[in-house]
Write a protein that holds these residues in place. Structure first.
Motif, short mmCIF file in Angstrom:
data_model
loop_
_atom_site.label_atom_id
_atom_site.label_comp_id
_atom_site.label_asym_id
_atom_site.label_seq_id
_atom_site.Cartn_x
_atom_site.Cartn_y
_atom_site.Cartn_z
N LEU A 199 -51.79 -18.32 -40.53
CA LEU A 199 -51.11 -17.18 -41.14
C LEU A 199 -52.07 -16.32 -41.97
CD1 LEU A 199 -47.55 -18.29 -42.27
CD2 LEU A 199 -48.20 -16.43 -40.74
N THR A 200 -52.97 -16.99 -42.71
CA THR A 200 -53.96 -16.26 -43.48
C THR A 200 -54.81 -15.38 -42.57
OG1 THR A 200 -54.10 -18.28 -44.77
CG2 THR A 200 -55.69 -16.55 -45.30
N LEU A 201 -55.26 -15.96 -41.46
CA LEU A 201 -56.10 -15.21 -40.53
C LEU A 201 -55.32 -14.08 -39.88
CD1 LEU A 201 -58.09 -18.15 -38.90
CD2 LEU A 201 -59.07 -16.24 -40.16
N LEU A 202 -54.05 -14.36 -39.51
CA LEU A 202 -53.22 -13.32 -38.90
C LEU A 202 -53.02 -12.16 -39.87
CD1 LEU A 202 -50.56 -15.39 -36.94
CD2 LEU A 202 -52.13 -13.71 -35.97
N LYS A 203 -52.83 -12.49 -41.14
CA LYS A 203 -52.66 -11.45 -42.15
C LYS A 203 -53.91 -10.62 -42.25
CE LYS A 203 -49.13 -13.23 -45.17
NZ LYS A 203 -48.95 -14.41 -46.00
N ARG A 204 -55.05 -11.29 -42.17
CA ARG A 204 -56.33 -10.60 -42.29
C ARG A 204 -56.47 -9.52 -41.21
NH1 ARG A 204 -62.25 -13.55 -41.89
NH2 ARG A 204 -63.37 -11.64 -41.40
N ILE A 205 -56.00 -9.81 -40.00
CA ILE A 205 -56.11 -8.81 -38.94
C ILE A 205 -54.82 -7.99 -38.81
CG2 ILE A 205 -57.86 -10.10 -37.66
CD1 ILE A 205 -55.63 -10.88 -35.68
N GLY A 206 -53.89 -8.21 -39.75
CA GLY A 206 -52.68 -7.39 -39.77
C GLY A 206 -51.69 -7.68 -38.66
N LEU A 207 -51.70 -8.91 -38.14
CA LEU A 207 -50.78 -9.24 -37.05
C LEU A 207 -49.85 -10.39 -37.43
CD1 LEU A 207 -53.10 -9.00 -33.90
CD2 LEU A 207 -51.38 -7.37 -34.65
N GLU A 208 -49.52 -10.50 -38.74
CA GLU A 208 -48.72 -11.64 -39.16
C GLU A 208 -47.32 -11.62 -38.55
OE1 GLU A 208 -49.97 -9.31 -41.06
OE2 GLU A 208 -48.79 -8.83 -42.83
N ASP A 209 -46.85 -10.44 -38.11
CA ASP A 209 -45.52 -10.38 -37.50
C ASP A 209 -45.53 -10.89 -36.05
OD1 ASP A 209 -47.17 -8.18 -37.00
OD2 ASP A 209 -45.47 -7.01 -36.24
N LYS A 210 -46.71 -11.17 -35.51
CA LYS A 210 -46.78 -11.62 -34.12
C LYS A 210 -46.83 -13.13 -33.98
CE LYS A 210 -47.28 -7.43 -32.41
NZ LYS A 210 -46.15 -6.81 -31.73
N GLU A 211 -46.63 -13.82 -35.07
CA GLU A 211 -46.74 -15.27 -35.13
C GLU A 211 -46.03 -16.00 -33.98
OE1 GLU A 211 -45.02 -18.64 -38.18
OE2 GLU A 211 -44.98 -16.54 -38.77
N ASN A 212 -44.79 -15.56 -33.69
CA ASN A 212 -43.98 -16.31 -32.73
C ASN A 212 -43.82 -15.64 -31.37
OD1 ASN A 212 -43.43 -18.53 -34.40
ND2 ASN A 212 -41.98 -17.27 -35.56
N VAL A 213 -44.64 -14.64 -31.08
CA VAL A 213 -44.52 -14.02 -29.77
C VAL A 213 -45.50 -14.66 -28.79
CG1 VAL A 213 -43.86 -11.85 -30.88
CG2 VAL A 213 -46.21 -12.15 -30.08
N TYR A 214 -45.22 -14.44 -27.50
CA TYR A 214 -46.10 -14.96 -26.46
C TYR A 214 -47.17 -13.92 -26.12
CZ TYR A 214 -43.21 -19.05 -25.75
OH TYR A 214 -42.56 -20.23 -25.93
N PRO A 215 -48.34 -14.38 -25.66
CA PRO A 215 -49.45 -13.45 -25.43
C PRO A 215 -49.11 -12.28 -24.51
CG PRO A 215 -50.24 -15.69 -25.31
CD PRO A 215 -48.75 -15.77 -25.47
N SER A 216 -48.18 -12.50 -23.54
CA SER A 216 -47.91 -11.45 -22.57
C SER A 216 -47.31 -10.19 -23.21
CB SER A 216 -46.97 -11.96 -21.49
OG SER A 216 -45.80 -12.49 -22.07
N THR A 217 -46.80 -10.32 -24.45
CA THR A 217 -46.21 -9.14 -25.09
C THR A 217 -47.21 -8.36 -25.92
OG1 THR A 217 -45.57 -10.45 -27.00
CG2 THR A 217 -43.95 -10.25 -25.26
N LEU A 218 -48.48 -8.84 -25.98
CA LEU A 218 -49.48 -8.20 -26.84
C LEU A 218 -50.34 -7.22 -26.06
CD1 LEU A 218 -50.71 -11.45 -28.61
CD2 LEU A 218 -49.21 -9.72 -29.62
N SER A 219 -50.93 -6.26 -26.78
CA SER A 219 -51.88 -5.35 -26.14
C SER A 219 -53.23 -6.06 -26.03
CB SER A 219 -52.03 -4.09 -26.99
OG SER A 219 -52.82 -4.37 -28.13
N GLY A 220 -54.12 -5.49 -25.22
CA GLY A 220 -55.44 -6.09 -25.02
C GLY A 220 -56.20 -6.30 -26.31
#
Lengths: 247, 323
Positions: free
Chosen positions: B200-221
Motif C-alpha cells: 500500500l505504501t508503494l502504491l501510494k507512492r506511485i499514486g495508484l492506491e485505488d487500484k489495489e483490488n483490480v486485475y492487471p487487464s483493467t490497467l493501462s500500459g
C-alpha cells in the motif's frame, strides 16, 4: 385429421408406458444410468489426475534422468492410448487383464466389479487426451508469466502451480468439458463386455417390449440431460474463473 | 595471491554483478561472443545497441533467465553459473592443496612473480590430475565444499535481483495486491499483513492506491509497468534489471515510467537498463555500454560516450538515433 393426431399421440403414450412405466422399467433405466454415471465420473477423475501428472512431467525442466525417463514413458502412453480404439482397450482391460486376474486370484472377485474395470479403462484412456488438453493450455500461457515468477525468486514448481496452471486451466476449460462430454457418451460401448449401462438397458427393454424406437429415444433424452448438466457446470466454472478478464 | 578467500572478498566489496567471458548461443546463432563487465554498487548502467545485438540477452543472463553457454556470472561474491568445479581456477585457488603447493614453490623459487607462481601451481594441479590419485579424495571433497559455498541457490539470488520486463508480465490471475504480495509472502520474507502494508505504501507512492483490488487487464500500459516496478521493489532487491521497460508503451505513457525509474536512481538503487531512451541514458546513467555484434564495443561515462564516441559502429549508431 384431429382424430388421427389424437391416435398418434395416444399410441406414443402407450409405447412410452410400455417401455418406461410398465413392470417398473424406469428402475432399470436408473440402474443403467447409475452405472453410466459411476463409470463416467470415476473415469473423469482418474483421467484428470493422470492428465495432470503426465502434463507436469512433460512440461517440467528436464534436469535429471528420472524426469527424462518419466517424460519418455508419458509420451509413449499418450501415443499408444490415442493410437488405439477405446473398445479395443476395454476388451484388453476386461477380457485379458480382469478375467485372467479373476480366474487366478485367491480372493473372490464379483462379476459386478466389471463396472470398476470399465471406469479404470476409460480413465486411463481419458488421461491421454486430458494431458494433451492441459499441455495445450499451459503452452498458450505467455512464458513471461513464468519468467516474472522466477525473477522474483519463486521456484519453478511454485510459479507453475500458483501462476501458470490456474491460467492454463481457465484456457483449457472448454476443451476439457468437451472431453468430459465425449467420455460420458463413449462409455456406451461398455455393454460390449457385459456391463449393464444405459445402452445395454435399452437393448434389454427393446427385446422385452418389442418396441423398437421408444427405448432408444428414452435413453437419448437421458444422455442429453446428463450432457446438459455438464454444460451448466461448465458455464458456472467459466463464470467463476472469469475474474481478471477485461470487463 | 596467497589467500584466495581474501581475493574474492576484496574484489567483491563494491561489486554486485560480475560477468566474465560470457558466451551465449541459440542453436547456431551466436548472440554473445565474450562479454565481460562489472556492475558496482550504486551504479546506473545503461546498455545501448542496435536490435539483435545481444543486449537483452546479456541482461537476462545476469539473473540466469538465460543460461550462458560459456562464461561466468558472479553476484555478490557468489558464482551463479554452473561450472566444473575442478576446472574452476577461483575455486582451485581456495583449496589447501593450492596454498601448500604455492608456498612450496615460493620457497623454492623466491624470485618468481605472483602471477607466474599462480599459473605454475594451477598447471601443476591439473597435470598431476589429483582427482585420479588416491590422495585426491580429500582434495575432491574440499573442492566440492568450496563449490557449494560459492555456488549459490539461484532462487535465493534472484530475490536480490529485481527484473522489469518489456511486456510487464504482471500475473494475470492475481489482483494488483496479489501480484505484489505473492513472492514476499510465499518466500516467508514478510507476513501477509506486513507485505500488504508495504504494498500500500508503494502504491501510494506511485499514486495508484485505488487500484489495489483490480486485475492487471483493467490497467493501462504505464500503470502496469509502474506496478511491475514496485512489485520488484517488494523484494527489496540490491539491483534492478530493466529490459526495455518503455518499448511496449504508448508514447504518452513513457514519461511516467521513466519518471519512476529516475526516482529510483535518485534513491541510490543500482540499476542496469537496456533501453532506446537516449535522453534517459544522458540524464541518469553513470556509465553507458554499447553492445554490438555480441560484444561490448565501448563503455564510458555518458558525457564522453555521447560527446566523443570512438568506436566506428557507435558513431554510426549515434548518428542514426540522435537525429
Amino acid at each position: 385429421m384431429g382424430l388421427k393426431m389424437g391416435n398418434f399421440f395416444s399410441s406414443i403414450w402407450t409405447d412410452f408406458y410400455d417401455c418406461f412405466i410398465k413392470y417398473d422399467y424406469y428402475m432399470m433405466y436408473l440402474k443403467g444410468l447409475r452405472n453410466t454415471i459411476i463409470i463416467s465420473l470415476l473415469a473423469c477423475i482418474i483421467g484428470l489426475l493422470i492428465g495432470i501428472v503426465i502434463t507436469c512431467v512433460r512440461i517440467a525442466p528436464k534436469n535429471n534422468v528420472l524426469i527424462r525417463i518419466a517424460d519418455t514413458i508419458g509420451r509413449l502412453y499418450v501415443t499408444i492410448i490415442r493410437g488405439t480404439p477405446v473398445v479395443l482397450q476395454l476388451f484388453i482391460g476386461y477380457f485379458v487383464v480382469f478375467v485372467s486376474l479373476k480366474s487366478t486370484s485367491v480372493f473372490a472377485i464379483k462379476d459386478t466389479a466389471g463396472v470398476w474395470v470399465a471406469a479404470l479403462v476409460f480413465g486411463i484412456n481419458s488421461g491421454a487426451y486430458m494431458s494433451e488438453i492441459l499441455r495445450g493450455g499451459i503452452m498458450s500461457v505467455d512464458k513471461g508469466q513464468m519468467e516474472a515468477g522466477r525473477s522474483l525468486g519463486l521456484s519453478w514448481t511454485h510459479t507453475f502451480f500458483r501462476i501458470v496452471l490456474p491460467q492454463a486451466l481457465k484456457i483449457a476449460i472448454p476443451t476439457m468439458f468437451n472431453e468430459f462430454i465425449t467420455l460420458v457418451k463413449e462409455t456406451s460401448v461398455a455393454g460390449y463386455v457385459g456391463i449393464i449401462d444405459l445402452m445395454k438397458i435399452q437393448k434389454y427393454i427393446t427385446t422385452q417390449s418389442a418396441k423398437l424406437y421408444m427405448p432408444l429415444i428414452i435413453i437419448a433424452v437421458i444422455y442429453l440431460i446428463v450432457v446438459l448438466f455438464l454444460q451448466f457446470l461448465q458455464k458456472r466454472i467459466e463464470k467463476k474463473l472469469s475474474a481478471g478478464d477485461n470487463k | 595471491m596467497s589467500n584466495g578467500t581474501e581475493i574474492i572478498k576484496n574484489k567483491d566489496k563494491d561489486r554486485l554483478i560480475a560477468v566474465k567471458g560470457l558466451y551465449k548461443t541459440f542453436g547456431k546463432l551466436e548472440v554473445l561472443k565474450g562479454v565481460s563487465t562489472e556492475i558496482k554498487k550504486g551504479e546506473k548502467v545503461v546498455i545501448l545497441g542496435p536490435s539483435g545485438s545481444g543486449k537483452s540477452t546479456l541482461l537476462r543472463c545476469m539473473n540466469l533467465l538465460e543460461t550462458p553457454t560459456y562464461g561466468e556470472i558472479w553476484f555478490e561474491g557468489k558464482l551463479l553459473t554452473p561450472v566444473d568445479p575442478y576446472l574452476h581456477f577461483d575455486i582451485i585457488r581456495l583449496s589447501k592443496t593450492y596454498k601448500k603447493l604455492y608456498e612450496e614453490l615460493k620457497a623454492r623459487n623466491p624470485v618468481i612473480t605472483d602471477e607466474d607462481a599462480d599459473k605454475t601451481v594451477i598447471k601443476d594441479i591439473k597435470e598431476h590430475d589429483l582427482l585420479r590419485r588416491s590422495e585426491g579424495a580429500e582434495y575432491k571433497k574440499e573442492i566440492k565444499t568450496l563449490y557449494k559455498k560459492y555456488f549459490q541457490n539461484v532462487n535465493l539470488t534472484r530475490q536480490k535481483i529485481g527484473m522489469v520486463f518489456q511486456h510487464f508480465n504482471l500475473f494475470n490471475n492475481l489482483t494488483v495486491m496479489g501480484n505484489m504480495t505473492l513472492a514476499p509472502v510465499q518466500l516467508k520474507l514478510k507476513t501477509k499483513a506486513e507485505a500488504e502494508e508495504k504494498a500500500l505504501t508503494l502504491l501510494k507512492r506511485i499514486g495508484l492506491e485505488d487500484k489495489e483490488n483490480v486485475y492487471p487487464s483493467t490497467l493501462s500500459g504505464g500503470q502496469k509497468q509502474r506496478i511491475a516496478i514496485i512489485r520488484s521493489l517488494m523484494m527489496e532487491p540490491d539491483v534492478m534489471l530493466f529490459d526495455e521497460p518503455t518499448s511496449a508503451l504508448d508514447p504518452e505513457m513513457v514519461g511516467e515510467v521513466l519518471g519512476l525509474m529516475k526516482e529510483l536512481a535518485d534513491d541510490g538503487m543500482t540499476m542496469v537498463v537496456v533501453t532506446h531512451e537516449i535522453g534517459f541514458a544522458k540524464e541518469v546513467a553513470s556509465r553507458v555500454l554499447f553492445v554490438d555484434d555480441g560484444k561490448i564495443k565501448e563503455e564510458n561515462e555518458p558525457k564522453e560516450f555521447f560527446g566523443n564516441p570512438k568506436d566506428p559502429r557507435l558513431k554510426d549508431f549515434l548518428s542514426k538515433v540522435l537525429v
